[in-house]
Design a protein around this motif. Sequence first.
Motif, PDB file in Angstrom:
ATOM      1  N   TRP A  64       0.510  -1.093   0.088  1.00 13.95           N
ATOM      2  CA  TRP A  64      -0.252  -0.597   0.050  1.00 13.95           C
ATOM      3  C   TRP A  64       1.011   1.626  -0.036  1.00 13.95           C
ATOM      4  CZ3 TRP A  64      -4.477  -0.103  -2.189  1.00 13.95           C
ATOM      5  CH2 TRP A  64      -4.995  -1.954  -1.782  1.00 13.95           C
ATOM      6  N   ILE A  65       2.061   1.170   0.633  1.00 13.26           N
ATOM      7  CA  ILE A  65       3.109   1.947   0.137  1.00 13.26           C
ATOM      8  C   ILE A  65       3.385   2.456  -1.068  1.00 13.26           C
ATOM      9  CG2 ILE A  65       5.442   3.655   1.256  1.00 13.26           C
ATOM     10  CD1 ILE A  65       5.281   2.030   4.108  1.00 13.26           C
ATOM     11  N   ILE A  66       3.799   1.195  -1.534  1.00 10.68           N
ATOM     12  CA  ILE A  66       4.056   1.532  -2.869  1.00 10.68           C
ATOM     13  C   ILE A  66       3.160   2.359  -3.813  1.00 10.68           C
ATOM     14  CG2 ILE A  66       4.705   0.393  -4.724  1.00 10.68           C
ATOM     15  CD1 ILE A  66       6.291  -1.565  -3.327  1.00 10.68           C
ATOM     16  N   MET A  67       1.840   1.853  -3.521  1.00 10.89           N
ATOM     17  CA  MET A  67       0.357   2.390  -4.281  1.00 10.89           C
ATOM     18  C   MET A  67       0.380   3.396  -4.124  1.00 10.89           C
ATOM     19  SD  MET A  67       0.104   0.225  -6.294  1.00 10.89           S
ATOM     20  CE  MET A  67      -1.277   0.492  -7.078  1.00 10.89           C
ATOM     21  N   LEU A  68       0.157   4.614  -2.758  1.00  9.63           N
ATOM     22  CA  LEU A  68       0.335   5.421  -1.851  1.00  9.63           C
ATOM     23  C   LEU A  68       0.944   6.490  -2.694  1.00  9.63           C
ATOM     24  CD1 LEU A  68      -1.120   7.558  -0.832  1.00  9.63           C
ATOM     25  CD2 LEU A  68       0.982   7.052   0.832  1.00  9.63           C
ATOM     26  N   PHE A  69       2.774   5.955  -3.330  1.00  5.92           N
ATOM     27  CA  PHE A  69       3.598   7.397  -3.678  1.00  5.92           C
ATOM     28  C   PHE A  69       3.460   6.782  -5.199  1.00  5.92           C
ATOM     29  CE2 PHE A  69       5.213   7.511   0.298  1.00  5.92           C
ATOM     30  CZ  PHE A  69       5.734   8.047   0.588  1.00  5.92           C
ATOM     31  N   ALA A  70       2.357   5.782  -6.108  1.00 10.40           N
ATOM     32  CA  ALA A  70       2.664   5.807  -7.145  1.00 10.40           C
ATOM     33  C   ALA A  70       1.212   6.203  -7.878  1.00 10.40           C
ATOM     34  CB  ALA A  70       2.070   4.032  -7.622  1.00 10.40           C
ATOM     35  N   SER A  71       0.399   6.754  -7.238  1.00  8.06           N
ATOM     36  CA  SER A  71      -0.753   6.941  -7.397  1.00  8.06           C
ATOM     37  C   SER A  71      -0.650   8.830  -7.042  1.00  8.06           C
ATOM     38  CB  SER A  71      -1.878   7.195  -6.156  1.00  8.06           C
ATOM     39  OG  SER A  71      -2.633   5.901  -6.126  1.00  8.06           O
ATOM     40  N   VAL A  72       0.480   9.032  -6.345  1.00 10.52           N
ATOM     41  CA  VAL A  72       0.487  11.074  -6.279  1.00 10.52           C
ATOM     42  C   VAL A  72       1.387  10.643  -7.661  1.00 10.52           C
ATOM     43  CG1 VAL A  72       1.989  12.810  -5.450  1.00 10.52           C
ATOM     44  CG2 VAL A  72       0.858  11.091  -4.063  1.00 10.52           C
ATOM     45  N   ASN A  73       1.993   9.340  -8.321  1.00  8.63           N
ATOM     46  CA  ASN A  73       2.910  10.211  -9.607  1.00  8.63           C
ATOM     47  C   ASN A  73       1.926  10.250 -10.854  1.00  8.63           C
ATOM     48  OD1 ASN A  73       5.778  10.757  -8.225  1.00  8.63           O
ATOM     49  ND2 ASN A  73       5.482   8.650  -7.869  1.00  8.63           N
ATOM     50  N   ALA A  74       1.239   9.168 -10.377  1.00  9.55           N
ATOM     51  CA  ALA A  74      -0.001   9.825 -11.747  1.00  9.55           C
ATOM     52  C   ALA A  74      -1.010  10.905 -11.696  1.00  9.55           C
ATOM     53  CB  ALA A  74      -0.114   8.065 -11.290  1.00  9.55           C
ATOM     54  N   ILE A  75      -1.676  10.754 -10.155  1.00 13.19           N
ATOM     55  CA  ILE A  75      -2.251  11.680 -10.358  1.00 13.19           C
ATOM     56  C   ILE A  75      -2.464  13.446 -10.096  1.00 13.19           C
ATOM     57  CG2 ILE A  75      -5.102  12.282  -9.022  1.00 13.19           C
ATOM     58  CD1 ILE A  75      -5.074   9.158  -8.462  1.00 13.19           C
ATOM     59  N   ALA A  76      -1.061  13.308  -9.477  1.00 13.94           N
ATOM     60  CA  ALA A  76      -0.685  14.985  -8.950  1.00 13.94           C
ATOM     61  C   ALA A  76      -0.635  15.907 -10.402  1.00 13.94           C
ATOM     62  CB  ALA A  76       0.425  14.711  -8.697  1.00 13.94           C
ATOM     63  N   LYS A  77      -0.811  15.229 -10.839  1.00 17.94           N
ATOM     64  CA  LYS A  77      -0.005  16.208 -12.525  1.00 17.94           C
ATOM     65  C   LYS A  77      -1.847  15.845 -13.295  1.00 17.94           C
ATOM     66  CE  LYS A  77       4.237  14.599 -12.994  1.00 17.94           C
ATOM     67  NZ  LYS A  77       4.288  13.552 -12.077  1.00 17.94           N
ATOM     68  N   SER A  78      -2.763  15.513 -13.060  1.00 19.85           N
ATOM     69  CA  SER A  78      -3.808  16.038 -13.350  1.00 19.85           C
ATOM     70  C   SER A  78      -4.135  17.432 -14.265  1.00 19.85           C
ATOM     71  CB  SER A  78      -5.283  15.451 -12.745  1.00 19.85           C
ATOM     72  OG  SER A  78      -4.992  13.829 -12.413  1.00 19.85           O
ATOM     73  N   PHE A  79      -4.052  18.185 -13.004  1.00 15.01           N
ATOM     74  CA  PHE A  79      -4.633  19.510 -13.398  1.00 15.01           C
ATOM     75  C   PHE A  79      -3.026  20.094 -13.968  1.00 15.01           C
ATOM     76  CE2 PHE A  79      -8.889  17.912 -11.726  1.00 15.01           C
ATOM     77  CZ  PHE A  79      -9.573  19.116 -12.934  1.00 15.01           C
ATOM     78  N   MET A  80      -1.781  19.502 -13.207  1.00 11.42           N
ATOM     79  CA  MET A  80      -0.698  20.492 -13.214  1.00 11.42           C
ATOM     80  C   MET A  80      -0.184  20.724 -14.752  1.00 11.42           C
ATOM     81  SD  MET A  80       0.918  19.732  -9.542  1.00 11.42           S
ATOM     82  CE  MET A  80      -0.538  19.672  -7.951  1.00 11.42           C
ATOM     83  N   GLN A  81      -0.746  19.549 -15.032  1.00 13.71           N
ATOM     84  CA  GLN A  81       0.022  19.518 -16.453  1.00 13.71           C
ATOM     85  C   GLN A  81      -0.926  20.371 -17.852  1.00 13.71           C
ATOM     86  OE1 GLN A  81       0.327  15.898 -18.220  1.00 13.71           O
ATOM     87  NE2 GLN A  81      -2.211  15.071 -17.968  1.00 13.71           N
TER      88      GLN A  81
END
Length: 227
Positions: A64-81
């Motif tokens: 779950w720690i791996i999935m948490l940081f994977a989610s941040v990397n994948a979704i954080a750029k949803s609006f920022m990009q």
Amino acid sequence: MKLVNETWYLLKKEILLEWRAKYAFNGVLLYVVSTVFVCYISLNLNPGFAKSEGYPIVWNVLFWIIMLFASVNAIAKSFMQESKNRLLYYYSIASPQAIIMSKTIYNVLLMGLLSVLALIVYLVFFPNTLGDPLYYFLAVLLGSVSFSTVFTMISAIASKAGNNGTLMAILSFPVIIPVILVLIKLSKSAMDGVDRSFFYGNIGVLCAINAIVIATALLLFPFLWRD
């Protein structure tokens, strides 16, 4: 009906752009595989740990720690990009509810696919006995939905504050911690193979959190969009 059509066309746009570039998918998949491999090498330094009583707990929490940081990397750029010109164009052709819903659905689909692939890779490197594989798989899917809804909303807020990554971390902390705790408890119960009636309460809590986050996003995003 108009909202559904706008959401559908925006969702198709998100999927088409990702299919052409595969930036988020390939980047996060590389992160997951490399992180699992590094953890595999590290745990191999202690060969007796795989047979210890604490191995299942560490196995579950580490996933779950791996999935948490994977989610941040994948979704954080949803609006920022998104560029300002493109956001202005969206403003003229679609409602804010359609935009936030299309982003959320796209991120749910992306994280659902990545979560399944991550679980397969994780099981290849770290074999483990799952008492109830079906419900553990369900917990993984619910986790991907929860991460997607939370981080999509936070990404929208952070994008209106100068794309401040620190702000996103601060805002997401009080929401994502309860989600992580419930997911770990739910998945651990699935690993132990306990009676399925014990799962319903945790599943209800996750569904309630997702419903609250989605409702909050639909209510707040139009006000953010005006800026």
